[in-house]
Design a protein around this motif. Structure first.
Motif: not given
Length: 334
Positions: A239-247, A260-272, A293-297
């Motif tokens: 799936i491509v979600h917010k210009q990110q390819r998830y496998q 529910n992609p928000h539940e699984f995708a890392p916060r801040l688009l995976g940025c530090d 943290y708080n069950d968010e990646l």
């Protein structure tokens, strides 16, 4: 004999008082000033001494503010317990409206902890007792000083901050760039124009981007969230979600993410989040340095940044940054 004894006692008392006065005077001269009423002067001192700032927002008509002024700020113990640990600034919110707006203060009293660059460390709303005020202030000061040690270690290790991405990016077919601005006296070539995929046009906004990030290095985000397992996803389930390819590892995981992609995708688009907070730069993190943290990646670029986050996660998760895919800095691998 008795008279000599009295004279000796008086002499001893005089000498003790003299040395006590010298000691107290020296200690007072060395103790940094705690309270300021001018923000710019306080920030200068905070930078020189590398101390956090505590902005106490109040108003003249606020009853709890007046009460804190009597029970907290009038106490001579405040300087003793917090001097040299923080720089305190009392801010009349109705006179410093821009400062109050900057830190979104609309309730009084409110205490905002910031660093010398103005970045918010913590925020407390409501009246506090003397003990509560001192305890919260010293907790922030302690975390701040520990974070400074980690920052020094990070700088000494040559990772201040990481200049490039640790993510790989998968490129699709190379497409045309968005149309550049037309020259002033040149007719617009509407039929040949390429729509801007990041513009406000409703149709083009829904176009699938041709260049996408390979999110989580191809690991399945659903398996990671539910089982805390780094399971490699398959190119058959994508799936491509917010210009990110998830496998994903299978159809069930793919469908769960899609609902529910928000539940699984890392916060801040995976940025530090540490670098986002420090410099407003969107640098993708690495799966080698991940944390929930708080069950968010969250993903980080270095172990030092992950330690900074673990030391004070509220500082970095309270950020109001909203990132778009175009904001992410990364190295393209062709």
């Amino acid at each position: 004999m008795k008279r000599n004894h009295i004279q000796y006692s008086l002499l001893s008392l005089f000498v003790f008082s003299l040395f006590s006065s010298v000691f107290i005077g020296t200690a007072s001269a060395q103790a940094p000033q705690l309270m300021y009423h001018d923000f710019d002067s306080a920030r200068k001192v905070a930078r020189e001494q590398n101390l956090p700032m505590l902005l106490h927002f109040y108003t003249d008509w606020c009853g709890p503010c007046r009460q804190m002024n009597q029970t907290v700020f009038s106490s001579p113990q405040l300087q003793t317990q917090m001097g040299g640990r923080v720089i305190l600034v009392k801010v009349n919110a109705e006179r410093a409206t821009e400062l109050a707006r900057m830190y979104q203060v609309d309730t009084y009293p409110t205490d905002v902890f910031i660093d010398a660059n103005g970045r918010m460390l913590s925020k407390l709303v409501g009246m506090a007792s003397f003990q509560e005020f001192v305890r919260s202030g010293l907790e922030v000061a302690d975390k701040y000083q520990k974070s400074q040690e980690i920052l020094r270690d990070r700088k000494n290790s040559g990772k201040d901050p990481v200049p490039v991405s640790m993510w790989k990016i998968q490129l699709g077919e190379e497409g045309k760039l968005a149309v550049e601005a037309e020259e002033p006296n040149q007719p617009a070539q509407k039929q040949n124009a390429v729509p801007d995929p990041y513009g406000i046009d409703k149709v083009t906004a829904d176009l699938e981007p041709e260049v996408v990030f390979l999110a989580l290095d191809g690991f399945c985000p659903v398996s990671l969230k539910k089982n805390r397992q780094w399971a490699k996803g398959s190119e058959d389930f994508v799936i491509v979600h917010k210009q990110q390819r998830y496998q994903f590892t299978g159809t069930e995981e793919l469908q769960e993410f899609e609902q529910n992609p928000h539940e699984f995708a890392p916060r801040l688009l995976g940025c530090d989040p540490v670098i986002v907070w420090e410099s407003d730069r969107a640098i993708p993190g690495s799966t080698a340095f991940a944390a929930y943290y708080n069950d968010e990646l969250y993903l980080f670029t270095t172990e030092e940044n992950r330690k900074l986050f673990e030391l004070d996660p509220a500082r970095y998760t309270n950020t109001r940054h909203v990132l778009a895919p175009r904001d992410v800095e990364a190295t393209l691998i062709r």
